[in-house]
Write an enzyme that holds these catalytic residues in place. Structure first.
Site, PDB file in Angstrom:
ATOM      1  N   ASP A  94     -18.589 -29.239  22.241  1.00  0.00           N
ATOM      2  CA  ASP A  94     -20.235 -28.796  20.845  1.00  0.00           C
ATOM      3  C   ASP A  94     -21.385 -29.413  21.056  1.00  0.00           C
ATOM      4  OD1 ASP A  94     -18.916 -26.425  19.564  1.00  0.00           O
ATOM      5  OD2 ASP A  94     -18.255 -27.713  18.114  1.00  0.00           O
ATOM      6  N   HIS A 123     -16.078 -20.937  20.814  1.00  0.00           N
ATOM      7  CA  HIS A 123     -16.209 -21.200  19.528  1.00  0.00           C
ATOM      8  C   HIS A 123     -17.703 -20.625  19.421  1.00  0.00           C
ATOM      9  CE1 HIS A 123     -15.828 -23.133  16.184  1.00  0.00           C
ATOM     10  NE2 HIS A 123     -16.633 -24.685  17.015  1.00  0.00           N
ATOM     11  N   GLU A 152      -9.687 -26.317  10.988  1.00  0.00           N
ATOM     12  CA  GLU A 152      -9.329 -28.173  11.284  1.00  0.00           C
ATOM     13  C   GLU A 152      -9.540 -28.981  10.171  1.00  0.00           C
ATOM     14  OE1 GLU A 152     -11.486 -26.750  16.124  1.00  0.00           O
ATOM     15  OE2 GLU A 152     -13.049 -27.858  14.628  1.00  0.00           O
ATOM     16  N   GLU A 196      10.698 -35.512   8.140  1.00  0.00           N
ATOM     17  CA  GLU A 196      11.627 -34.455   7.281  1.00  0.00           C
ATOM     18  C   GLU A 196      10.501 -33.011   7.102  1.00  0.00           C
ATOM     19  OE1 GLU A 196      14.366 -32.352   4.047  1.00  0.00           O
ATOM     20  OE2 GLU A 196      13.428 -34.254   3.865  1.00  0.00           O
TER      21      GLU A 196
END
Length: 351
Positions: free
Chosen positions: A101, A125, A213, A249
């Site tokens: 960007d 984007h 994000e 996990e």
């Protein structure tokens, strides 16, 4: 477009059944696609399009990592790889503007100067176009302006394609001067390996992407993991136990099951004790975090986040300061413990 029920709301999406790769190839058969910037998205999208028979070239400044990566991947200087952005744009009919960007803001005067009537200017984007007051990226009025935004990193765009699974993308048309903008966008979306494409706008894409994000995709989950790990450690649990119960996990067992079957399935498949606790505490975490997500969205909506990105990424010492921040995570006890735990996974056993 196919009509799909998404949790009670019917939406229109484009699938490969109605828009197969052969149709995308036909739409793009007379196009020359120039990839500007060989970063993660440039890498993933260009190689997928090349493998799918699209005429692709790359424009990348010579001598840097991007140039070296392009040479490594088989792009040939003077034929499919060009050391100047200008030359690649001059040869193209579709210009995929895939710099960072901050890079898009910096290079825009040069790019705009070389755009020609009837070309398509392609983004992955909505950042630069939506926040034009900060970037000065205002496309000329004689080119198509389109977007295809894969829902994953550029590396995943490539790895999923090679694995035969592809990746889903959104698409949008900001400006249609040729009457073919939508068709060009969809064809490119299929050619880069999208499983299906859902329509959006440049504005909605950047708002949801920046929120995601910073939220659940990366920022929020990193912060949650760190908070739980630190509490377990402060209560006397070992690094290996704290990491296993916080990260290992989740990523190796539970999250893949959620991805394959859904959270409802996960709740129904776990032990009664885990089920009861998860159902009760999920509501508490939702209540605690919703105000933070609302604040995050407002910061995205009003340009606070985009300004921070542009200011920090354009600083002359950005890479050095970024590395310091990344090293803080890498060298923390939690992620050092993670490296040790990963080395002990069964697939890494020496046979």
């Amino acid at each position: 477009m196919a009509l799909i029920n998404f949790g009670g709301t019917t939406e229109e999406v484009i699938t490969r059944e109605e828009f197969p790769l052969s149709r995308a190839q036909d739409v793009l058969k007379n196009e020359v696609v120039a990839i500007i910037g060989y970063g993660p998205q440039g890498y993933g999208q260009s190689l997928n399009m090349r493998d799918n028979g699209i005429n692709v070239i790359v424009g990348q400044r010579k001598g840097g990592q991007g140039w070296n990566d392009a040479v490594r991947d088989g792009w040939v200087e003077g034929t499919t790889l060009f050391p100047s952005i200008e030359e690649a744009i001059d040869r193209a009919t579709i210009v995929q503007y895939l710099l960072s960007d901050a890079g898009q803001k910096e290079q825009w005067p040069l790019v705009k100067k070389h755009l020609k009537k009837g070309q398509a200017l392609y983004f992955s984007h909505g950042f630069s176009v939506v926040f034009k007051d900060q970037t000065n990226v205002i496309p000329p009025d004689d080119v198509d302006v389109i977007l295809v935004a894969p829902k994953g990193s550029g590396r995943t765009v490539r790895s999923n394609y090679l694995a035969g699974s592809g990746i889903n993308s959104s698409f949008a048309v900001f400006q249609d001067v040729t009457g073919r903008a939508r068709e060009r966008a969809v064809a490119c979306g299929i050619a880069v390996g999208s499983g299906y494409l859902f329509p959006t706008t440049f504005e909605k894409e950047v708002m949801s992407d920046l929120t995601g994000e910073r939220g659940v995709l990366m920022g929020a989950i990193a912060g949650l993991m760190k908070a739980q790990y630190d509490v377990l450690r402060s209560m006397g649990h070992s690094p290996s136990e704290a990491f296993n119960e916080t990260v290992e996990e989740a990523t190796q067992s539970l999250y893949p099951l959620v991805g394959n079957h859904g959270m409802d399935w996960m709740f129904g498949a776990c032990s009664v004790t885990a089920q009861r606790g998860a159902l009760d505490w999920a509501k508490k975490f939702e209540a605690a975090n919703k105000p933070l997500f609302e604040l995050l969205y407002r910061d995205v909506q009003y340009g606070v986040e985009t300004k921070r990105v542009l200011d920090s990424c354009s600083a002359p010492d950005y890479r050095q300061t970024l590395q310091v921040e990344l090293d803080e995570w890498k060298n923390s006890e939690m992620w050092q413990a993670g490296a040790a735990v990963r080395s002990l996974r069964p697939e890494n056993w020496k046979k």
